[in-house]
Motif scaffolding. Structure first.
Motif, PDB file in Angstrom:
ATOM      1  N   MET A 175      -6.716 -14.196 -15.160  1.00 15.33           N
ATOM      2  CA  MET A 175      -7.202 -15.556 -15.382  1.00 15.33           C
ATOM      3  C   MET A 175      -7.184 -16.369 -14.092  1.00 15.33           C
ATOM      4  N   GLN A 176      -6.155 -16.173 -13.275  1.00 15.73           N
ATOM      5  CA  GLN A 176      -6.087 -16.890 -12.000  1.00 15.73           C
ATOM      6  C   GLN A 176      -7.292 -16.546 -11.129  1.00 15.73           C
ATOM      7  N   GLN A 177      -7.641 -15.263 -11.067  1.00 16.63           N
ATOM      8  CA  GLN A 177      -8.806 -14.879 -10.269  1.00 16.63           C
ATOM      9  C   GLN A 177     -10.074 -15.541 -10.791  1.00 16.63           C
ATOM     10  N   ALA A 178     -10.286 -15.489 -12.111  1.00 21.41           N
ATOM     11  CA  ALA A 178     -11.490 -16.093 -12.689  1.00 21.41           C
ATOM     12  C   ALA A 178     -11.561 -17.583 -12.368  1.00 21.41           C
ATOM     13  N   LYS A 179     -10.433 -18.273 -12.478  1.00 22.69           N
ATOM     14  CA  LYS A 179     -10.427 -19.720 -12.249  1.00 22.69           C
ATOM     15  C   LYS A 179     -10.605 -20.040 -10.767  1.00 22.69           C
ATOM     16  N   ASN A 180      -9.989 -19.247  -9.891  1.00 27.97           N
ATOM     17  CA  ASN A 180     -10.189 -19.462  -8.456  1.00 27.97           C
ATOM     18  C   ASN A 180     -11.660 -19.290  -8.078  1.00 27.97           C
ATOM     19  N   MET A 181     -12.295 -18.294  -8.664  1.00 29.38           N
ATOM     20  CA  MET A 181     -13.704 -18.049  -8.366  1.00 29.38           C
ATOM     21  C   MET A 181     -14.567 -19.213  -8.839  1.00 29.38           C
ATOM     22  N   THR A 182     -14.321 -19.685 -10.066  1.00 25.16           N
ATOM     23  CA  THR A 182     -15.128 -20.783 -10.585  1.00 25.16           C
ATOM     24  C   THR A 182     -14.886 -22.077  -9.811  1.00 25.16           C
ATOM     25  N   LEU A 183     -13.645 -22.321  -9.396  1.00 31.16           N
ATOM     26  CA  LEU A 183     -13.395 -23.520  -8.596  1.00 31.16           C
ATOM     27  C   LEU A 183     -14.170 -23.451  -7.276  1.00 31.16           C
ATOM     28  N   CYS A 253     -16.542 -18.174 -15.791  1.00 30.47           N
ATOM     29  CA  CYS A 253     -16.938 -16.773 -15.696  1.00 30.47           C
ATOM     30  C   CYS A 253     -15.846 -15.944 -16.364  1.00 30.47           C
ATOM     31  N   ARG A 254     -16.044 -14.629 -16.401  1.00 35.22           N
ATOM     32  CA  ARG A 254     -15.052 -13.721 -16.965  1.00 35.22           C
ATOM     33  C   ARG A 254     -14.704 -12.639 -15.946  1.00 35.22           C
ATOM     34  N   ILE A 255     -13.423 -12.330 -15.870  1.00 36.40           N
ATOM     35  CA  ILE A 255     -12.953 -11.198 -15.070  1.00 36.40           C
ATOM     36  C   ILE A 255     -12.205 -10.259 -16.018  1.00 36.40           C
ATOM     37  N   ARG A 256     -12.763  -9.058 -16.194  1.00 37.15           N
ATOM     38  CA  ARG A 256     -12.231  -8.079 -17.155  1.00 37.15           C
ATOM     39  C   ARG A 256     -11.993  -8.726 -18.520  1.00 37.15           C
ATOM     40  N   GLY A 257     -12.904  -9.616 -18.890  1.00 36.65           N
ATOM     41  CA  GLY A 257     -12.857 -10.258 -20.194  1.00 36.65           C
ATOM     42  C   GLY A 257     -12.122 -11.577 -20.219  1.00 36.65           C
ATOM     43  N   TYR A 258     -11.349 -11.906 -19.185  1.00 34.98           N
ATOM     44  CA  TYR A 258     -10.544 -13.124 -19.178  1.00 34.98           C
ATOM     45  C   TYR A 258     -11.325 -14.279 -18.562  1.00 34.98           C
ATOM     46  N   ASN A 259     -11.195 -15.459 -19.185  1.00 29.94           N
ATOM     47  CA  ASN A 259     -12.102 -16.571 -18.929  1.00 29.94           C
ATOM     48  C   ASN A 259     -11.562 -17.625 -17.973  1.00 29.94           C
ATOM     49  N   SER A 260     -12.498 -18.239 -17.255  1.00 30.04           N
ATOM     50  CA  SER A 260     -12.274 -19.520 -16.586  1.00 30.04           C
ATOM     51  C   SER A 260     -13.138 -20.563 -17.270  1.00 30.04           C
ATOM     52  N   ASP A 261     -12.802 -21.835 -17.045  1.00 24.63           N
ATOM     53  CA  ASP A 261     -13.520 -22.935 -17.711  1.00 24.63           C
ATOM     54  C   ASP A 261     -13.084 -24.221 -17.010  1.00 24.63           C
ATOM     55  N   ILE A 262     -13.834 -24.643 -16.014  1.00 26.79           N
ATOM     56  CA  ILE A 262     -13.421 -25.773 -15.169  1.00 26.79           C
ATOM     57  C   ILE A 262     -14.522 -26.823 -15.149  1.00 26.79           C
ATOM     58  N   THR A 263     -14.123 -28.079 -15.296  1.00 24.83           N
ATOM     59  CA  THR A 263     -15.070 -29.192 -15.252  1.00 24.83           C
ATOM     60  C   THR A 263     -14.705 -30.138 -14.112  1.00 24.83           C
ATOM     61  N   ILE A 336     -12.765 -17.950 -24.895  1.00 25.40           N
ATOM     62  CA  ILE A 336     -12.765 -19.183 -24.108  1.00 25.40           C
ATOM     63  C   ILE A 336     -12.087 -20.322 -24.869  1.00 25.40           C
ATOM     64  N   HIS A 337     -12.189 -20.302 -26.203  1.00 26.74           N
ATOM     65  CA  HIS A 337     -11.436 -21.211 -27.066  1.00 26.74           C
ATOM     66  C   HIS A 337     -10.639 -20.351 -28.032  1.00 26.74           C
ATOM     67  N   GLU A 338      -9.327 -20.447 -27.980  1.00 25.19           N
ATOM     68  CA  GLU A 338      -8.495 -19.670 -28.893  1.00 25.19           C
ATOM     69  C   GLU A 338      -7.234 -20.452 -29.223  1.00 25.19           C
ATOM     70  N   ALA A 339      -6.601 -20.070 -30.322  1.00 19.33           N
ATOM     71  CA  ALA A 339      -5.387 -20.748 -30.773  1.00 19.33           C
ATOM     72  C   ALA A 339      -4.236 -20.489 -29.791  1.00 19.33           C
ATOM     73  N   PRO A 340      -3.304 -21.490 -29.721  1.00 21.59           N
ATOM     74  CA  PRO A 340      -3.298 -22.780 -30.423  1.00 21.59           C
ATOM     75  C   PRO A 340      -4.076 -23.835 -29.659  1.00 21.59           C
ATOM     76  N   TYR A 341      -4.108 -25.076 -30.207  1.00 18.05           N
ATOM     77  CA  TYR A 341      -4.915 -26.155 -29.633  1.00 18.05           C
ATOM     78  C   TYR A 341      -4.056 -27.386 -29.379  1.00 18.05           C
ATOM     79  N   LEU A 342      -4.386 -28.122 -28.341  1.00 16.19           N
ATOM     80  CA  LEU A 342      -3.693 -29.375 -28.036  1.00 16.19           C
ATOM     81  C   LEU A 342      -4.401 -30.489 -28.795  1.00 16.19           C
TER      82      LEU A 342
END
Length: 398
Positions: A175-183, A253-263, A336-342
């Motif tokens: 997940m860290q890799q996916a998020k670093n890439m998207t950032l 994006c996804r890396i080996r199925g794991y998601n990033s999601d940055i706004t 990309i959206h999974e339990a639990p939720y804030l």
């Protein structure tokens, strides 16, 4: 040097290449521990087996990244013995190439009924109660219920969520890799902005930039300008950027199925006093949510912390606008959206390894919206950001 504008797509893409330090894949030992935990939780729930359909949970337990179609592909996980995989015969080669664990593979031809194959497997393993993946389509569940009338069927949500909600160190690294890439893609996207550029051109650039870094492209992409930013998921059309517009870009994006999601939200040009005030409130609410995180606290408490900031700033209350129209955050991992939720009402206690978005968006109807979205994971003492939040409206990247 400005972070917004001043470059173009060709220049930015020319300087991108494959990610230099890719995170390692999930190991065979980790898959085995996931299977063992699922069996422990199934026994606690009083069921004899768990049925996992094609999708993210199949990927989680067996490494198979297929989505569900009209053809049944599933894993039957009894409390002991080998898992049983049910698959169309013509997909055998693809299945064997992708499966990360071993098991008993049972195949069906196109003119055969795969539910009968499942029923036979349940009878052989003496399965009287079955927990079914809640992501499996109603059509399949209905057929299973009709074919095996004496079978007690329950939701496997407590079992699946119990396994997936706290991420391992290997999952955090992916997940860290996916998020670093998207950032990094977000940084580059801000640089190509200019008056008259269309949202579709920015979307294409983000797709190309993710691919240049080694992802398979965007898992999704939202590019909004001006008033469209007041709608959390945008409006139809392909607007052109104008001076003074609020810009909102949400992608992953996804890396080996794991998601990033940055706004990221910022203004192209000079922000107005109102844009700057709302942006600062958004930043404060995002930080308050992060600061509220402690193991053992309820997920809803994090939503409360963000809303308290907005209410002190004269927004809301609750979901009223101007204010925050949706939850503060969602769990994230293979989905990309999974339990639990804030969100209010989710009393799930936070635990180390849980991963969430933090995005208490502010909407000013008919004018603009601001969403700052970064993700964190829960630690033993609080929370840790995956990506550094935006420092300022005119400096969106740390």
């Amino acid at each position: 040097m400005t972070q917004i504008g001043g470059s173009d797509a060709a220049t930015e893409l020319a300087s991108l290449g494959p990610w230099p330090s890719p995170a390692p894949a999930i190991t065979a030992d980790e898959y085995a521990s996931r299977i063992a935990k699922a069996r422990t939780l199934a026994a606690q729930e009083g069921v004899d087996a768990v049925l996992i359909g094609a999708g993210q949970s199949f990927n989680y337990f067996a490494g198979l990244g297929w989505g569900e179609t009209e053809r049944l592909v599933a894993m039957l996980l009894p409390l002991d013995g080998e898992p049983i995989f049910i698959c169309p015969r013509f997909e055998l080669g693809s299945l064997e190439a992708e499966l990360a664990i071993s098991g008993d593979i049972r195949l069906w031809e196109e003119d055969e009924n795969p539910i009968a194959l499942l029923a036979d497997a349940c009878a052989q393993r003496k399965v009287r109660s079955l927990a079914i993946d809640p992501a499996m389509s109603f059509g399949f569940v209905h057929r299973i219920r009709n074919a095996m009338g004496g079978l007690r069927i329950e939701s496997a949500a407590p079992i699946i969520d119990g396994c997936r909600r706290a991420k391992s160190s290997a999952e955090l690294a992916l997940m860290q890799q996916a998020k670093n890439m998207t950032l990094e893609v977000q940084r580059r996207a801000a640089r190509i902005l200019r008056p008259g550029i269309r949202a579709s051109a920015v979307t294409r650039f983000i797709e190309d930039a993710h691919r240049a870094l080694g992802a398979s492209g965007n898992s999704f992409c939202i590019v909004l300008f001006g008033e469209a930013t007041a709608y959390p998921h945008g409006l139809p059309g392909d607007p052109e950027l104008r001076e003074g517009d609020m810009v909102l870009i949400d992608t992953g994006c996804r890396i080996r199925g794991y998601n990033s999601d940055i706004t990221r939200s910022y203004v192209y040009g000079e922000p107005t006093a109102e844009q700057a005030r709302i942006w600062s409130l958004e930043q404060e609410a995002q930080q308050a949510a992060f600061d509220a995180v402690r193991p053992g606290r309820a997920c809803q408490d994090i939503d409360d912390a963000a809303r308290a900031v907005l209410e002190r700033g004269g927004l809301g209350p609750d979901y009223r606008l101007p204010g925050l129209p949706h939850r503060t955050g969602h769990g994230i991992g293979l989905s990309i959206h999974e339990a639990p939720y804030l969100v209010r009402g989710d009393k799930t206690p936070l635990e180390p390894g849980m991963c969430f978005s933090n995005e208490p968006m502010i909407v000013v109807p008919g004018r603009f919206g601001v969403r700052l979205e970064d993700h964190f994971h829960v630690t033993e003492t609080g929370a840790q950001w995956f990506t550094p939040p935006s420092p300022a409206i005119d400096r969106p990247f740390a």
